[in-house]
Design an enzyme around this catalytic site. Sequence first.
Site, PDB file in Angstrom:
ATOM      1  N   TYR A   1      -8.383  10.478  15.866  1.00 33.81           N
ATOM      2  CA  TYR A   1      -9.932  10.487  15.021  1.00 33.81           C
ATOM      3  C   TYR A   1     -11.204  10.109  15.735  1.00 33.81           C
ATOM      4  O   TYR A   1     -11.437   9.611  16.591  1.00 33.81           O
ATOM      5  CB  TYR A   1      -9.340   9.651  13.967  1.00 33.81           C
ATOM      6  CG  TYR A   1      -9.540   9.508  12.379  1.00 33.81           C
ATOM      7  CD1 TYR A   1     -10.292  10.625  12.099  1.00 33.81           C
ATOM      8  CD2 TYR A   1     -10.831   8.679  12.524  1.00 33.81           C
ATOM      9  CE1 TYR A   1     -11.344  11.124  11.077  1.00 33.81           C
ATOM     10  CE2 TYR A   1     -11.746   8.770  10.784  1.00 33.81           C
ATOM     11  CZ  TYR A   1     -12.329   9.536  10.315  1.00 33.81           C
ATOM     12  OH  TYR A   1     -12.622   9.647   9.269  1.00 33.81           O
TER      13      TYR A   1
ATOM     14  N   LYS B   1      -4.803   8.289   2.894  1.00 36.89           N
ATOM     15  CA  LYS B   1      -3.880   9.290   3.199  1.00 36.89           C
ATOM     16  C   LYS B   1      -2.391   9.674   2.622  1.00 36.89           C
ATOM     17  O   LYS B   1      -2.857   9.836   1.341  1.00 36.89           O
ATOM     18  CB  LYS B   1      -4.185  10.017   4.713  1.00 36.89           C
ATOM     19  CG  LYS B   1      -5.193  10.153   5.376  1.00 36.89           C
ATOM     20  CD  LYS B   1      -6.820  10.597   5.055  1.00 36.89           C
ATOM     21  CE  LYS B   1      -7.751  10.671   5.206  1.00 36.89           C
ATOM     22  NZ  LYS B   1      -8.657   9.804   5.651  1.00 36.89           N
TER      23      LYS B   1
ATOM     24  N   ARG C   1     -11.419 -12.549  -0.846  1.00 33.94           N
ATOM     25  CA  ARG C   1     -11.897 -12.275   0.188  1.00 33.94           C
ATOM     26  C   ARG C   1     -10.755 -12.784   1.620  1.00 33.94           C
ATOM     27  O   ARG C   1     -10.316 -12.260   2.329  1.00 33.94           O
ATOM     28  CB  ARG C   1     -13.483 -13.099   1.142  1.00 33.94           C
ATOM     29  CG  ARG C   1     -13.834 -12.417   2.665  1.00 33.94           C
ATOM     30  CD  ARG C   1     -14.398 -12.147   2.299  1.00 33.94           C
ATOM     31  NE  ARG C   1     -15.836 -13.397   2.253  1.00 33.94           N
ATOM     32  CZ  ARG C   1     -15.398 -15.419   3.104  1.00 33.94           C
ATOM     33  NH1 ARG C   1     -14.233 -14.232   3.838  1.00 33.94           N
ATOM     34  NH2 ARG C   1     -15.783 -16.293   2.381  1.00 33.94           N
TER      35      ARG C   1
ATOM     36  N   ASP D   1      -2.131   4.436  15.650  1.00 37.34           N
ATOM     37  CA  ASP D   1      -2.507   5.721  14.426  1.00 37.34           C
ATOM     38  C   ASP D   1      -1.907   6.556  13.798  1.00 37.34           C
ATOM     39  O   ASP D   1      -1.723   7.194  14.506  1.00 37.34           O
ATOM     40  CB  ASP D   1      -4.188   6.332  14.602  1.00 37.34           C
ATOM     41  CG  ASP D   1      -4.887   6.915  13.487  1.00 37.34           C
ATOM     42  OD1 ASP D   1      -3.633   6.985  12.171  1.00 37.34           O
ATOM     43  OD2 ASP D   1      -6.180   7.043  13.380  1.00 37.34           O
TER      44      ASP D   1
END
Length: 388
Positions: A105, A202, A52, A177
């Site tokens: 977005y 993406k 983690r 972004d």
Amino acid sequence: MSEPLYGTPRAHQPPLGPLSPLIDRSSTTAQPDAETLRACGLAEQAGEFYQRLGHRNGRAFESAVAALEGAEGAVSFASGMGAMSAALGALLSSGDRALVAEQVYGGTSAFATEDLPRFGVVVDRFSSVDLDALRAQLQRPAKLVVFESPTNPTLRVADIGGVVELARSAGAVTVFDGTFSPPPIQRVLDLGVDLVVHSATKFFGGHSDVLAGVVAGRREHLDLIEGWRRRSGGILAPDSAWLLQRSWPTLGLRVQAQQENALALARGLQAQRSAGGIVAVTYPGLEDHPDRALVERQMTGGGAVVTLELAGGLPDVLRALDRLQVIARGASLGGVETLATVPAFTTHAACTPAQLEAAGIAPGLMRIAVGLEPVDELLGDVLQAIRG
Ligand code: PLP
């Protein structure tokens, strides 16, 4: 601590040993002695400890992103929204004000308006294609300015350097972004942006088989974001990081080819406008695009997303979607397969008709995220779908 726990650009080294990276799935690593265990536990010593906190595959991906963006480092997450929410959550505190562009977005917009205010952050919106509006908003102090370009799905282009200059002179940090147009399409840190966030789902992944996100920028911000990740637990999984490592060598080739395909498709559709059916083709790489000068100044091309409006509005677009045979119906972008969607049903599904109109999104707008198929097949597919 000798080196950061997240990726940082390294000198290129010739490959030695297995050419494909190994996956380290071990959630924890046995330490050679008590002192090493103590030093790793207190983060005085970097290295494999507990996943983690960081792992080999994630750091390799982060180093690649940092080098690509010209950043001091990068921090990776389990999704693009994991990366964006961590950047905002780590940098904002109760009482701060954030300026979030109207044209971001839908997930970012929802996080900014539904979650941040619950933690005492004031969120105001601005239009990223109107510098005067931003200047007016910056009359009052703001900690962050969050925006993207090209805008989704209207494909307008923000003046990135202009936004940065205004934000910087008001003492605000810029968060951009970059999902829609990663390098080599545009390198926003070179334009002065402080932090760039990507949905690596993406273009970085590129094959519709991984969900991931990453933030790149300066260490002063990344240390806070990495701390947030450590405490909130949204780290990228090693297998996902490996898929991104696998996709990395072809990123430039894919993006370039997708961008060329998108330009050819947009030009082909525009040439067919007189034959009827199509009322608007929008693509930042087209000569008639309203932000053409900005595209030439800050992008290597128009990106890989094209939008289309049909004369019959939404009913015609839905009919055309159903008739597509090569292009898949789906909501994503940046992958090798071309995808078509209706933003009013997906990214902007929560908007009312009035909000769609205010945002300049025609209900019947079709968004095509262009992949790597031969462009004549893509053009032929769209035209047969429109003409039935
Ligand atoms: N930013 C943009 C521009 C996106 O298009 C998306 C997803 O579609 C995201 C962020 C969120 O990424 P993810 O789905 O990986 O969480």
